[in-house]
Every structure is written in structure tokens, then in C-alpha cells.
Design an enzyme around this catalytic site. Structure first.
Site, mmCIF file in Angstrom:
data_model
loop_
_atom_site.group_PDB
_atom_site.id
_atom_site.type_symbol
_atom_site.label_atom_id
_atom_site.label_comp_id
_atom_site.label_asym_id
_atom_site.label_seq_id
_atom_site.Cartn_x
_atom_site.Cartn_y
_atom_site.Cartn_z
ATOM 1 C CE LYS A 197 -3.773 2.106 2.701
ATOM 2 N NZ LYS A 197 -4.693 1.913 3.841
ATOM 3 C CB SER B 245 -7.415 4.308 2.960
ATOM 4 O OG SER B 245 -6.682 3.625 3.961
ATOM 5 C CB SER C 235 -8.110 1.493 5.766
ATOM 6 O OG SER C 235 -8.656 2.773 5.933
#
Length: 467
Positions: free
Chosen positions: A81, A156, A180
Site C-alpha cells: 500500500k 483506504s 481500511s
């Protein structure tokens, strides 16, 4: 094995094939890169792909011959990520306001993945400063749901969810500050695990991320893939590792169903999402578990502690940026909202955590795990929130995902588990929560459900294959 099947095999199976000689690391990486070349332009999961480096690393692994078993993820392509440092690449955080200089070192989790033999294949897209449960930025565009590209992939860890669902990595790394990992797992038909606080190191740069709410965790097509990720990255796991522990089915468990959202939430659970709870409860009973209704005892501080820490974290992160003037206007307004949380109010929010946790954990006096809703409804459509203000977006987002953040505020494990598809062909999910430090129970429950209602064989229709 056909390239698509090799890419979709997942981390656990890929590692077995490489170890046995059934496939080479290069074959696995080439199959994954082939899919990225074909699919990423459609769904925009990756901000950057390390194709040359990944192939070179695969060749090095193959040239070294059979491993000695000390690298459980040997040759497996893993995505990172884009809030976590990868040596030699910038960490963009979905924004033009961040530093463009390359990271001088790997984050601790990346270093552990490499030590375990994983191949870092690219960095996945995030919303600006990882604020939202959808992944659309002015800097890097919209990340689309592989099951229906008109819909968002969540956030996210939105790029991570899209990459794992579409076979663009063996397993995806994500971070979870208020859902997330679990939200994009839910929207993409994946298993997603929010780990116990401090289970996986956030170092060296993100210790105490989001004022103690952030943890790292995997998004994966199978439960075994997630267990393998934990074996490579986590501290304090079970003897023999998480993956080996999946071979032991749990004794009959007591599983409570709690549908009530935390106080302060304004939401309505959709009919199809409610049906997913009912179907999961029936499956758990079929597996021999005792399932009963008992609501979690939330307190008002549960809501206040979560929201205060979240908002103030947005402001704290923005204060570290070299070019805050380049933030999107909605993000700037979120920074202003977070600025209203004083140091004193933040300290009160954090000090409330033990009391909040103690009240929630009374449910574990009667239960071994708790079954809750995942998302309240289907994901937003791409562009649905474009042009909306900070408060409007915050309220809309919070009403869609109210059951997640409190588990970050108390630091305990929680997991998103696939639960079929809705009438539009989009994934459904449920969520499980566990007592402190008990990721293993969540993994075992999910593995049992996976056995009787397997989900990993379903592939997004962007491949031209039906569910």
C-alpha cells in the site's frame, strides 16, 4: 499451469508450487505482470509497478535452487500500500502534497516480507492521506471495483483490494486505521484481517499511526494466503505459525450476533447485507457452533474516542507534508476539522480507550467471537462523491461503514469475510470481532466458512468469466 490460473492461485498455493518445482518464481511473476499489463489500465489498482526489479528478483530466487524452508513466501508477488515505504520509491499517500524523494529504506513490514522471500511487485493506490473508504484522487485517478468498474473499490486500501481481487498479486498488504483493510476486502469479495495493535510493526516511521488506531494486515483471496502473510510479518503468533494452525478446526464456539451500530452512527443496514448475516449464522450453526443474539455494549465514549482520533490524525499527517497547499480542497477542509480537536481533547479520547474496551469486551464473557455487519450497503459509484464537501462526504462515508472504526479504537482483531453476492453481482460480506490478541480464532472461523461455501474460485467478470 495456465497464466491466469497461476496469477489467481494466491500466495499460499504459489509458494507451494515454487517450493515443489511445479512452477518457477519467474513464471509466477510473469503471469502476475501479464495480468497487471492487461487489467491495471482498467481498474487502476497500482500507482507504480516494479516489473524489472520483480523479474530480476524472481530470476535470483530460481537460480538459487530449492530453498531451505526458511522463506515461507519465497517467490510470491506481494503488493504494498502506498502509505508504506519501499526502498528507492516515493511514498505518495495519494497526494501531490507529499515528498517526491525516494524512500531511503523499506518499512519494517516490507523488510520482513523480503526476508520471507516475497517479491515486491508494486505500490497500490490510496485516497489522499488515506482518509476515505473510497479511492479516488486528483493526483492518481479513481480505482475501480473489478466486479463492476462503475463502482468504487473501497478504501483506504482500495488499490490493494482491487489488486488482490483481480489476481494482480499473490496477497496484498494493507493498513487499517478505521476499517481500511476490511472495507475494501468487503467490497471486493476478499478476506481482510485487521490485526491486533502492535502485531505487525509499523516502524520505522509510523509507530502510533493515527493516534494508536492504525495496524497493518492482509487482503487475500483465501484465508491461507492471509495466514501466510502473518507468518512472514507478525510477532507473537501461535507455535508453528498461523498457516499450520489452520489445519486444526476450532472446538464448537459461542458466537454472538450484534447488529447495533456504535452510538452516534446514523445508518440503515441494507436488506441484502442483513441476509448475509442470516446466511452466515446458518452456516456457523451447520458447522456446529452455538450462535445467539447479544448486542455489544457500546458507550458514548466509543464514538467520541474513534472520531476524535481519526480527525486529529488527518491534521497531524497534513502537518508533516512539504507542500500542504497542493492538497485537494476537501482534504484541506478535513484538516481544518481535525484542527478543532485540541491536544487536551485528543488526550481525553485516548485515555477513554480502556473503559471503552472493557465495556465492549463484556460480550466475550459469553462469546468466543462476535458476528457483525460489514458494510451497510453496496460501494459508492465512481464519482458519486465528487465535488462534495468534507462534512457531507464524512457523513455519507460513515453511514456506509459504521461497524469498523471502534475495533481500531480498542486495538483488537477483526476480520471481513466474504458472504456471496448481491443482486447486482457485487460482493457481500460480514465482519467478525475477537477478544484481544485472538486473530487465530478469526482465521479458523473464516477457514471453516471458506470450506463449506468457497469463494476464491469466483473471478471478477472483467476476465470474461462469470461468478
Amino acid at each position: 499451469m495456465e497464466a491466469n490460473n497461476l496469477a489467481y492461485a494466491g500466495a499460499a498455493e504459489q509458494s507451494k508450487m515454487i517450493a515443489s518445482g511445479e512452477a518457477t518464481a519467474r513464471e509466477v511473476v510473469e503471469a502476475t505482470l501479464e495480468r497487471i499489463d492487461r487489467v491495471n489500465p482498467v481498474i487502476n489498482a497500482y500507482r507504480v509497478v516494479f516489473a524489472d526489479q520483480a523479474l530480476a528478483e524472481a530470476d535470483r530466487i530460481d537460480a538459487a535452487g530449492a530453498g531451505d524452508g526458511s522463506q515461507p513466501m519465497r517467490g510470491v508477488p506481494v503488493s504494498i500500500k502506498d502509505d508504506t515505504d519501499v526502498l528507492g520509491e516515493r511514498t505518495a499517500w495519494g497526494s501531490l502534497a507529499t515528498d517526491t524523494n525516494p524512500a531511503p529504506h523499506d518499512g519494517d513490514v516490507v523488510a520482513r516480507l523480503r526476508q520471507a522471500g516475497a517479491i515486491i511487485i508494486g505500490k497500490t493506490n490510496v485516497p489522499e492521506l488515506t482518509i476515505w473508504p473510497f479511492t479516488e484522487t486528483l493526483a492518481f485517478g479513481a480505482t475501480r471495483n473489478p466486479w463492476n468498474i462503475d463502482y468504487a473499490t473501497g478504501g483506504s486500501s482500495g488499490g490493494a483490494g482491487a489488486a488482490a481481487a483481480a489476481g494482480l498479486c499473490g496477497v496484498a498488504h494493507g493498513s487499517d486505521g478505521a476499517g481500511s483493510v476490511r472495507i475494501p476486502a468487503a467490497f471486493n469479495g476478499l478476506f481482510g484481517l485487521k490485526t491486533q495493535r502492535e502485531r505487525i510493526s509499523l516502524g520505522p516511521n509510523h509507530f502510533d499511526g493515527w493516534n494508536g488506531m492504525t495496524v497493518y494486515g492482509p487482503l487475500s483471496r483465501t484465508v491461507a494466503d492471509a495466514a501466510l502473510f502473518l507468518d512472514a510479518t507478525a510477532d507473537g503468533g501461535p507455535e508453528g505459525g498461523y498457516l499450520a494452525a489452520l489445519d486444526t478446526s476450532p472446538r464448537p464456539l459461542r458466537i454472538a450476533i450484534s447488529l447495533k451500530p456504535p452510538p452516534g452512527s446514523i445508518t440503515k443496514l441494507g436488506a441484502e447485507q442483513s441476509a448475509a448475516i442470516d446466511a452466515t449464522a446458518a452456516a456457523l450453526r451447520e458447522l456446529g457452533h452455538e450462535v445467539f443474539e447479544q448486542e455489544i455494549e457500546y458507550s458514548v465514549p466509543a464514538f467520541l474516542s474513534t472520531v476524535a482520533r481519526y480527525l486529529r490524525s488527518v491534521t497531524d499527517d497534513a502537518r508533516t507534508l512539504p507542500h500542504p497547499e497542493r492538497l485537494e480542497q476537501r482534504t484541506k477542509n478535513m484538516v481544518r476539522l481535525g484542527g478543532l480537536i485540541s491536544d487536551r481533547r485528543l488526550a481525553q479520547a485516548r485515555a477513554a480507550e480502556p473503559g471503552v474496551a472493557a465495556k465492549i469486551n463484556t460480550i466475550f464473557e459469553n462469546a468466543d467471537a462476535v458476528l457483525m455487519p460489514g458494510t451497510a450497503a453496496a460501494p459508492f459509484k465512481i464519482g458519486q462523491l465528487q465535488g462534495r464537501g468534507a462534512l457531507w462526504t464524512l457523513n455519507a462515508a460513515a453511514s456506509r461503514v459504521p461497524w469498523y472504526g471502534v475495533w481500531n479504537a480498542i486495538g483488537q482483531p477483526a476480520a471481513s469475510v466474504p458472504a456471496g453476492f448481491d443482486s447486482q453481482g457485487l460482493p457481500l460480506s460480514v465482519q467478525f470481532g475477537a477478544a484481544p490478541g485472538d486473530e487465530l480464532t478469526l482465521l479458523r472461523i473464516a477457514a471453516q466458512l471458506e470450506q463449506i461455501r468457497p469463494w476464491a474460485q469466483a473471478r471478477p467478470p472483467l476476465d470474461g468469466s462469470p461468478q
